[in-house]
Motif scaffolding. Structure first.
Motif: not given
Length: 166
Positions: A16, A81, A111-112
């Protein structure tokens, strides 16, 4: 941080946004409790966590693996994150267009995956893989994470396989 590892990647692994320890060290996954190097090493059959950072990147380059992050700019207090605000994605589509041998993109954590998939859109011919986060904040056991990360092994280029047919 700039992409690291292979310049002719077939596999791109996206986090992320680097945490405080990584930003300070200017190294991907520098926090000693982050399981990234151990998980990736397990999946490709190499003990990456037992060697120095430069050697790790050399091993990734030999396997045609690159590392980068989905977020190019953001504000965040701490390293979690969930604290990322005002994220501007990196130019992921441009990266994919320039790296025509790219076969797969793996996202290290939810999140990534969320930000990365939105930035990439529909990307023909490239497999997108969501992985459990290697972060120590994601408390799934190493064994459970490794069950998912192992799928990266067959996607990593095998240098020895290139010489077998000669």
């Amino acid at each position: 941080m700039a992409p690291a590892g292979s310049g002719d990647a077939t596999l791109l692994i996206l986090g992320s946004l680097p945490g405080e320890a990584s930003l300070k060290a200017q190294r991907y996954y520098a926090h000693p409790q982050n399981q990234f190097w151990r998980l990736l090493g397990h999946s490709i059959g190499e003990e990456l966590d037992a060697i120095g950072y430069a050697d790790r990147l050399d091993r990734l380059a030999a396997r045609r693996i690159a590392l980068w992050d989905v977020v190019g700019e953001a504000s965040r207090s701490g390293s979690l994150d969930g604290a990322i605000r005002g994220a501007t994605p990196n130019q992921l589509r441009d990266y994919a267009a320039k790296h025509t041998d790219l076969r797969a993109i793996a996202f290290n954590g939810k999140t990534a995956a969320r930000i990365g998939r939105a930035a990439l859109g529909d990307l023909a011919g490239v497999e997108l893989i969501d992985l459990p986060s290697s972060s120590p904040a994601f408390t799934l056991s190493f064994a459970e994470k490794a069950k998912r990360w192992i799928e990266l092994g067959p996607l990593a280029w095998q240098p020895e396989a290139a010489t077998l047919g000669r």
